[in-house]
Design an enzyme around this catalytic site. Structure first.
Site, short mmCIF file in Angstrom:
data_model
loop_
_atom_site.label_atom_id
_atom_site.label_comp_id
_atom_site.label_asym_id
_atom_site.label_seq_id
_atom_site.Cartn_x
_atom_site.Cartn_y
_atom_site.Cartn_z
N TYR A 146 0.86 -1.18 0.00
CA TYR A 146 0.00 0.00 0.00
C TYR A 146 0.89 1.22 0.00
O TYR A 146 1.82 1.32 0.81
CB TYR A 146 -0.88 -0.01 1.26
CG TYR A 146 -1.82 1.17 1.38
CD1 TYR A 146 -2.94 1.26 0.56
CD2 TYR A 146 -1.59 2.17 2.31
CE1 TYR A 146 -3.81 2.33 0.69
CE2 TYR A 146 -2.46 3.25 2.43
CZ TYR A 146 -3.57 3.32 1.62
OH TYR A 146 -4.43 4.37 1.73
N ASP A 241 9.30 2.77 -0.38
CA ASP A 241 8.28 3.48 0.39
C ASP A 241 8.53 3.16 1.86
O ASP A 241 8.17 2.09 2.35
CB ASP A 241 6.89 3.02 -0.06
CG ASP A 241 5.78 3.71 0.72
OD1 ASP A 241 6.09 4.40 1.71
OD2 ASP A 241 4.60 3.56 0.35
N LYS A 269 4.74 9.64 8.56
CA LYS A 269 4.50 9.14 9.91
C LYS A 269 5.49 9.67 10.95
O LYS A 269 5.29 10.75 11.48
CB LYS A 269 4.44 7.61 9.91
CG LYS A 269 3.26 7.10 9.03
CD LYS A 269 2.93 5.67 9.29
CE LYS A 269 1.95 5.07 8.29
NZ LYS A 269 0.56 5.31 8.56
#
Ligand code: HOZ
Length: 431
Positions: A146, A241, A269
């Protein structure tokens, strides 16, 4: 068992004004059943809901809270910036240089970096840059990975779309879907096949080097090394990622842990310390193609705003000063061992995948190395397990296909409580 009267009332009200009552799908509890819990306060490793129930938190805002919620130094720094500097200017500020310099020191692949506002923005921008730089259209991603909700990534994606059982999204054009090719995680031959079938057309290969949105799946080192070699041979941009695993599995992320350096890295994050932030960066030669220096356009009104940068900078400084990683490893290993012992006592043999403080207990006995093996996990059993943990005051991700994050502020007592609760929840999952 917690009373959830006010949460239930709020959810009913929310559904009138917010699609599905939530601002991000997984938190709706759809795959685990029941209704979401409205939190009123977070502090350290704990969250308290609107009905006054307190939970030990293993979601950590989906990754950012490696140091716990409201870390005192981070909170004080945000407060200082808000009172003395401001929340946004839309002009350059000195702090942007400080964080860019720090990131280029910490993350092996980064020579230049652009700050954005979310992980999704970072991955969308990195792929656009790879396309602009190579003059090619297609990208390869991995089934179950994702990379946020950009159109190109919502083909066989993980996280919420997998949780809801619809890994492809309506609204993505046929053209976009055709430009996204899906390979099998940890299977280099599946990548070679796609590269050979699309010779000279692949702009980028994007991967979560520790997959965290299909549960947790570590990449095999030899697989990442082979990807690096293939990209070098074919002139393909390799994008890691690291929105989730960056600064989590090691200070320099998975690329430091595995010793494999991508061309571009996407982040988010932890570098926002709990405020909305993303970033993409990498080799100077590629990053110099970003506007206004180059022709690949990317922009953002709130990009580089002082509040988010302050939270990120302070978090990074603490991580550098305190090096919590050995302690995080010890804590997460304690949980893994405790869960394993519980399973042995109960005659169960479920798979646990873990890289540092990112972990997942899969309700399957099949080793989980890719999407296909991940979805052998029994989500219904996870749902029962999740609710039993919740009843015992432990808040896990409301999906089998998300990570369990241990933080620096989880105490010995917290961990012991979690292991005990795990035993009861494993029993409950089988009733
Ligand atoms: N999809 C993200 C986790 N992998 C965030 C989910 C949320 O914020 O609800």
């Amino acid at each position: 068992m917690p009373q959830l009267t006010k949460s239930a009332e709020l959810f009913e009200l929310a559904k009138k004004f917010i699609p599905g009552g939530v601002n991000s799908p997984v938190r709706a509890f759809k795959s685990v059943g029941g209704t979401p819990i409205y939190m009123a306060k977070g502090e350290g490793a704990y969250m308290t809901d609107v009905d006054g129930n307190t939970y030990l938190d293993y979601v950590g805002s989906w990754g950012p809270f490696i140091l716990g919620s409201m870390q005192p130094r981070v909170t004080a720094a945000i407060e200082y910036t808000l009172r003395n500097i401001g929340s946004s200017f839309g002009t350059p500020i000195e702090m942007e240089i400080e964080i860019a310099e720090l990131l280029s020191r910490i993350v092996p692949s980064i020579e230049m970096v652009r700050m954005v506002n979310s992980g999704t923005e970072a991955t969308m921008s990195a792929v656009r840059l790879a396309r602009g730089y190579t003059g090619r259209d297609k990208i390869i991603k991995f089934e179950g990975c994702y990379h946020g909700h950009g159109d190109s990534f919502l083909i066989k994606a993980g996280s919420g779309v997998l949780t809801l059982g619809s890994p492809d999204s309506p609204g993505v054009t046929k053209g976009t879907a055709a430009d996204t090719l899906n390979a099998t995680y940890n299977d280099i031959e599946s990548v070679r096949l796609l590269v050979n079938e699309n010779k000279g057309d692949i702009a980028a290969i994007i991967i979560e080097p520790v997959a965290g949105n299909t549960g947790v799946i570590p990449a095999k080192k030899e697989f990442l090394v082979a990807l690096r070699e293939l990209c070098d041979q074919e002139g393909i941009i390799l994008i890691f990622d690291e929105v989730m695993c960056g600064f989590r599995v090691a200070l320099g992320g998975a690329q430091e842990l595995y010793g494999v350096t991508p061309d571009l890295t996407t982040m988010g994050k932890i570098i926002g310390g709990g405020l909305p932030v993303g970033a993409f960066g990498g080799k100077r030669q590629i990053m110099e193609n970003v506007a206004p220096l180059g022709a690949v356009y990317q922009a953002g009104t709130l990009s580089g705003n002082p509040l988010a940068l302050t939270a990120g900078l302070e978090t990074l400084k603490i991580l550098m000063e305190e090096n919590p990683y050995p302690e995080l490893e010890r804590k997460a290993a304690f949980l893994e061992a405790g869960f394993r012992e519980n399973m042995q006592k109960l005659g169960l043999n479920y798979v646990q995948n873990r890289v540092g403080s990112m972990a997942c207990l899969f309700f399957t006995e099949t080793p989980v190395v890719d999407y296909k093996s991940a979805i052998t996990a029994d989500s219904a059993k996870y749902g029962k397990y999740f609710h039993s943990m919740l009843d015992q005051g432990i808040y896990l991700a409301p999906s089998q296909f998300e990570a369990m994050f241990t933080s620096f502020v989880h105490t010995e007592e917290d961990l012991e409580k979690t292991v005990k609760a795990n035993y009861n929840a494993l029993v409950a999952a089988h009733q």
